[in-house]
Design an enzyme around this catalytic site. Structure first.
Site, mmCIF file in Angstrom:
data_model
loop_
_atom_site.group_PDB
_atom_site.id
_atom_site.type_symbol
_atom_site.label_atom_id
_atom_site.label_comp_id
_atom_site.label_asym_id
_atom_site.label_seq_id
_atom_site.Cartn_x
_atom_site.Cartn_y
_atom_site.Cartn_z
ATOM 1 N N GLU A 1 0.833 -1.212 0.000
ATOM 2 C CA GLU A 1 0.000 0.000 0.000
ATOM 3 C C GLU A 1 0.867 1.261 0.000
ATOM 4 O O GLU A 1 0.539 2.251 -0.660
ATOM 5 C CB GLU A 1 -0.944 0.011 1.209
ATOM 6 C CG GLU A 1 -1.897 1.206 1.169
ATOM 7 C CD GLU A 1 -3.029 1.117 2.195
ATOM 8 O OE1 GLU A 1 -2.959 0.232 3.074
ATOM 9 O OE2 GLU A 1 -3.972 1.924 2.108
ATOM 10 N N LYS B 1 -7.357 0.568 11.655
ATOM 11 C CA LYS B 1 -7.494 -0.846 12.032
ATOM 12 C C LYS B 1 -6.632 -1.179 13.248
ATOM 13 O O LYS B 1 -6.825 -2.202 13.897
ATOM 14 C CB LYS B 1 -7.127 -1.764 10.870
ATOM 15 C CG LYS B 1 -8.160 -1.774 9.742
ATOM 16 C CD LYS B 1 -7.812 -2.778 8.658
ATOM 17 C CE LYS B 1 -8.824 -2.763 7.526
ATOM 18 N NZ LYS B 1 -8.633 -1.622 6.600
#
Lengths: 82, 399
Positions: free
Chosen positions: B303, B324
């Protein structure tokens, strides 16, 4: 099984499965239109009734049970036959 | 965007979730279920508040549907319960797995008690479009009930679909988002066999650590997030409070591997670029990114590369967070909850710090907010979601 016993037993099941107020459960009431029990919940009612009253209610017969009174008489007859 | 709703491991609504994030709380804990010793990983992030539904309502709904309904009711009320032509109202709600808890528990009923005891509600409860249908029914949506399924990008894709529906004039209001409830032995065993889950049990609150050198996998969570998206003229005509705009959305796919991310990040970069292009934005407009960053070794690095590929030199100047680290990974609900969080970050101009980020991975070249929440200037914000199957979805928000 007396009519009163079966009616009271059905009222208990209808409260558990569909949240129907027991005082609304009277013989002339229709399951779908009056008590708002849809066809899927009706299956739950039938299965619970089979267990509670020790009877068999075949799927084809369920269609004939339009009112609470229909169900009470059916269960009483099925109970005698059993 | 005129309404937000959520139920998460940090709180039963948007306000308590946001407060938990700003306080840096973790929703991860050791599970105590009776089956817990049958699985190799015993930590997860369950809902903070059980869905407050009536007994009769709840018995016909899978947990995914219950959570979606709770979040949708909050979002709808938050939007001021808009008057809308039912034919122009759409429900677009995704779930990665669908009603797996119902599937598993009713399979037990079948084996232990026989077919006659299987609930007649089992099919509507387990079907993956069930949550969208539940929400559509609750609000009388007659313009379509849509249920994108793309694993952990499902909720995000449902919002991207809402973007298209409104942009191309096919709906005035879309209730969109995602939901997931899969904390059960089979999903845990499956993710554990993929080596995807963190095994850090000594302190569960430290297990989810995106971008950190010592990360070792994600933590399974559950929850739902819903946004009410509305055509601008529709919202203005009724004087609605507007949180901001979903300016663009991008969807791409890796075509690389069913579970592993493309190491270069090229697939994800295409989704980010498309989100910018559809939103008429340039990389320099982006002040904040809510990363997908699940805390897996490969995913977080890919990412970072994707953000560099898509944003170029502007990547270094944007404040990135990985929420998260606090919520755990809500699978198909993750992107929807993160969209809600991104909108709030944009509104309040504050980015929640990434929890458990003690030492940034050497291969992650991003400005990740850590320790302290970060103040940001007004600007565009991105939210990324990627899913098994090679799904890449990016949403671009503007104030």
């Amino acid at each position: 099984m007396s009519q009163t016993d079966v009616l009271a037993g059905l009222a208990e099941i209808l409260e558990e499965v569909a949240g129907v107020d027991p005082s609304d459960v009277t013989p002339e009431k229709t399951f779908i239109d009056d008590l708002d029990v849809d066809s899927l919940s009706m299956v739950e009612v039938v299965v619970a009734a089979e267990e509670k009253f020790g009877v068999k209610i075949p799927d084809d017969d369920v269609k004939t049970l339009k009112t609470v009174g229909d169900a009470v008489s059916y269960i009483q007859r099925a109970g005698v036959a059993a | 965007m005129t309404g937000l709703g959520a139920t998460t491991p940090l709180g039963g609504d948007v306000a308590s979730t946001w407060e938990g994030l700003l306080a840096g709380r973790s929703g991860v804990r050791l599970l105590t279920e009776d089956w817990i010793d049958t699985v190799p990983v015993r930590i997860a992030a369950p809902l903070a508040v059980e869905p407050p539904l009536g007994r009769v309502e709840a018995r016909k709904l899978d947990r995914t549907q219950q959570m979606a309904l709770v979040a949708a009711r909050e979002a709808w009320a938050d939007a001021g319960s808009p008057e809308v032509d039912p034919l122009r109202l759409v429900a677009s709600v995704g779930s990665g797995i669908g009603g797996v808890l119902t599937l598993l528990s009713q399979h037990d009923v079948l084996r232990e008690q026989g077919a006659r005891k299987v609930t007649p509600h089992v099919v509507p409860m387990l079907m993956p479009n069930g949550p969208a249908a539940t929400v559509g029914l609750a609000f009388g949506a007659k313009g379509g009930v849509r249920a994108p399924v793309s694993a952990c990008a499902s909720g995000t894709e449902a919002i991207a679909l809402a973007y298209d529906l409104i942009k191309y004039g096919r709906a005035d209001v879309v209730i969109s988002g995602g939901t997931e409830a899969a904390i059960a032995p089979l999903p845990i065993a499956g993710f554990a066999q993929m080596q995807a889950l963190s095994k850090r049990e000594d302190d569960p609150t430290l297990a989810s650590r995106p971008f950190d050198k010592a990360r070792d996998g994600f933590v399974l969570g559950e929850g739902a997030g819903i946004l009410v998206l509305e055509a601008e003229e529709h919202a203005l005509a009724r004087g609605a409070r507007i949180y901001g705009y979903l300016a663009g959305a991008g969807i791409s796919s890796d075509a690389y591997h069913v579970a592993a991310p493309e190491p270069t990040g090229a697939g994800a970069a295409r989704a980010i670029q498309e989100a910018l292009e559809t939103g008429d934005l340039t990389p320099a407009d982006v002040v904040h990114v809510n990363a997908h960053a699940t805390s897996t070794p490969a995913g977080d690095v890919a990412e970072s590369r994707a953000l560099h590929m898509a944003l170029g030199s502007a990547a270094a100047g944007t404040a990135v967070t990985a929420t998260k680290s606090m919520t755990g990974h809500l699978l198909g609900a993750a992107g929807a909850v993160e969209a809600v969080i991104t909108v709030l970050a944009m509104r309040d101009r504050i980015v929640p710090a990434t929890r458990n980020l003690d030492a940034l991975d050497d291969e992650v070249e991003l400005d990740v907010a850590r320790i302290d929440n970060r103040t940001i200037k007004s600007g565009a914000a991105l939210s990324n979601s990627f899913g098994f199957g090679g799904h890449d979805v990016c949403l671009a928000f503007t104030p």
